[in-house]
Design an enzyme around this catalytic site. Structure first.
Site, PDB file in Angstrom:
ATOM      1  N   MET A 136      -2.521   1.720   4.236  1.00  8.36           N
ATOM      2  CA  MET A 136      -2.133   1.235   5.837  1.00  8.36           C
ATOM      3  C   MET A 136      -0.953   1.783   6.420  1.00  8.36           C
ATOM      4  SD  MET A 136      -3.912  -2.442   5.909  1.00  8.36           S
ATOM      5  CE  MET A 136      -2.439  -3.285   5.343  1.00  8.36           C
ATOM      6  N   GLY A 137      -0.543   3.156   5.861  1.00  3.29           N
ATOM      7  CA  GLY A 137       0.431   3.669   6.443  1.00  3.29           C
ATOM      8  C   GLY A 137       1.949   3.231   5.967  1.00  3.29           C
ATOM      9  N   ALA A 138       2.806   3.321   6.724  1.00  5.19           N
ATOM     10  CA  ALA A 138       4.301   2.587   6.318  1.00  5.19           C
ATOM     11  C   ALA A 138       4.602   2.978   4.786  1.00  5.19           C
ATOM     12  CB  ALA A 138       4.347   1.366   6.458  1.00  5.19           C
ATOM     13  N   GLY A 180       5.680   4.396  -3.746  1.00  7.04           N
ATOM     14  CA  GLY A 180       4.722   3.948  -4.487  1.00  7.04           C
ATOM     15  C   GLY A 180       3.436   4.609  -4.083  1.00  7.04           C
ATOM     16  N   HIS A 181       2.977   4.735  -2.593  1.00 10.15           N
ATOM     17  CA  HIS A 181       2.009   5.562  -2.165  1.00 10.15           C
ATOM     18  C   HIS A 181       2.135   6.927  -2.392  1.00 10.15           C
ATOM     19  CE1 HIS A 181       2.542   2.405   1.073  1.00 10.15           C
ATOM     20  NE2 HIS A 181       1.312   1.937   0.700  1.00 10.15           N
ATOM     21  N   GLN A 209      -8.887  -7.218   7.470  1.00  9.88           N
ATOM     22  CA  GLN A 209      -8.244  -7.798   6.221  1.00  9.88           C
ATOM     23  C   GLN A 209      -7.081  -8.748   6.810  1.00  9.88           C
ATOM     24  OE1 GLN A 209      -7.417  -3.721   4.645  1.00  9.88           O
ATOM     25  NE2 GLN A 209      -5.604  -4.839   3.707  1.00  9.88           N
ATOM     26  N   GLU A 224      -1.212  -0.520  -8.745  1.00  9.19           N
ATOM     27  CA  GLU A 224      -1.451  -1.766  -9.651  1.00  9.19           C
ATOM     28  C   GLU A 224      -0.691  -2.764  -8.885  1.00  9.19           C
ATOM     29  OE1 GLU A 224      -1.062  -0.674 -13.789  1.00  9.19           O
ATOM     30  OE2 GLU A 224      -3.129  -0.667 -13.949  1.00  9.19           O
ATOM     31  N   VAL A 236       5.180   1.376  -8.748  1.00  8.46           N
ATOM     32  CA  VAL A 236       6.565   1.941  -8.867  1.00  8.46           C
ATOM     33  C   VAL A 236       7.623   0.946  -8.225  1.00  8.46           C
ATOM     34  CG1 VAL A 236       7.865   3.825  -7.666  1.00  8.46           C
ATOM     35  CG2 VAL A 236       5.393   4.266  -8.260  1.00  8.46           C
TER      36      VAL A 236
HETATM   37  O1  PAF Z   1      -3.889  -1.764  -0.017  1.00  6.12           O
HETATM   38  C1  PAF Z   1      -3.813  -1.471   1.067  1.00  6.12           C
HETATM   39  O2  PAF Z   1      -2.980  -0.839   1.648  1.00  6.12           O
HETATM   40  C2  PAF Z   1      -5.408  -1.983   1.622  1.00  6.12           C
HETATM   41  O3  PAF Z   1      -5.586  -3.198   1.300  1.00  6.12           O
HETATM   42  C3  PAF Z   1      -6.070  -0.892   1.775  1.00  6.12           C
HETATM   43  C4  PAF Z   1      -6.933  -0.668   0.168  1.00  6.12           C
HETATM   44  C5  PAF Z   1      -5.690   0.478   2.212  1.00  6.12           C
HETATM   45  C6  PAF Z   1      -7.462  -1.104   2.719  1.00  6.12           C
HETATM   46  O4  PAF Z   1      -7.210  -1.235   3.919  1.00  6.12           O
END
Ligand code: PAF
Length: 279
Positions: free
Chosen positions: A30-32, A36-37, A61, A148, A176
């Site tokens: 979801m960006g930002a 970790g990403h 969500q 995780e 992380v």
């Molecule tokens: O973990 C997230 O950032 C979100 O739940 C995901 C998996 C990108 C779905 O919008």
């Protein structure tokens, strides 16, 4: 690296790669973006021929309108990080592109979806399943990567691909952490400097509880975590559960599973943080 906003445009780029047997990896975000990403993206780059990262703040969500409105949106900075991590395609669709009409699908994946976050954030995992299934249908990745820290989300997504028979390998990547133990999260930027000092107590307490697990019962370990964190006036535990890491059913006794995972949600001031530990 290409930044793509349209579904058909992305499919057009990927079709030849697929035909030529190239392995496609997807990192849904979801960006930002934070380190970790980036650890997910780096693994995706290593293990696939093509790395696609989606950046989409998925409205379905969020069960809290304020949370959706204030969620950080930093596409330009995200793209700079992704380019240096070796990403090939950033898929950054609009809400209209992803949901030209309301997604009315309701999923039922049983316990993994109902407990913990499922109980506290009604509709959250249904929204996650809606968007991640759409992303899987669009990208048709061989591999998808999830962190995780959102331990329950991975269980939900595994249940989803099984039920919907989506042929994708789900890869779980370790949490992380900052040097002081705090699990990286886009929400950490919302902590005031004073609360940022307090937040590492969550990871520290979970680590301490791991040492206790050798001699104490499940109940005693849960009480230790909850009481230690709640003793700080800036922290408030929403839940702490020790579950079987596959079924997410709460355990009463260490003998109930060989894969026990403790999952915690804590309000640090107004900021809702989650973390977990494997016993
Ligand atoms: O973990 C997230 O950032 C979100 O739940 C995901 C998996 C990108 C779905 O919008």
């Amino acid at each position: 690296m290409k930044i793509v906003k349209g579904i058909n445009e992305l499919k057009g780029y990927l079709v030849d790669s697929k035909r030529n047997g190239k392995r496609i990896g997807l990192v849904p975000t979801m960006g930002a973006l934070h380190k970790g990403h980036l650890s997910l993206v780096e693994r995706c780059v290593r293990e696939n021929d093509i790395c696609v990262v989606s950046v989409f703040v998925n409205p379905t969500q969020f069960n809290d309108k304020h949370d959706l409105e204030t969620y950080p949106r930093t596409l330009e900075a995200d793209c700079a990080l992704l380019e240096s991590a070796g990403c090939d395609f950033v898929f950054a669709p609009s809400v209209e592109e992803m949901y030209p009409e309301p997604d009315t699908r309701t999923f039922d994946f049983g316990t993994v979806m109902q407990v913990m976050e499922g109980a506290k954030r009604p509709g959250h995992f249904n929204g996650v399943a809606q968007v991640v299934s759409k992303l899987f249908y669009i990208v048709e990745p061989d591999n998808a990567y999830f962190g995780e820290k959102d331990f329950q989300q991975i269980a939900v997504i595994r249940a989803m691909v099984k039920q919907l028979q989506i042929p994708v390998q789900i890869n779980a990547c370790p949490i992380v952490r900052e040097a002081d133990g705090l699990a990286l999260s886009s929400r950490n930027t919302r902590l005031t400097p004073a609360l940022r000092q307090k937040a590492p107590l969550i990871a520290r307490t979970l680590q301490e509880s791991k040492a206790l697990a050798a001699t104490k019962s499940v109940r005693e370990v849960i009480d230790y975590v909850v009481n230690t964190l709640n003793a700080d006036p800036d922290l408030e535990v929403e839940y702490y559960e020790i579950v079987d890491g596959d079924s997410l059913v709460s355990i009463q006794d260490w003998k109930d599973t060989s894969y026990a995972v403790g999952c915690v949600t804590v309000y640090c001031g107004e900021v809702r943080l989650i973390d977990n530990i494997k016993y």
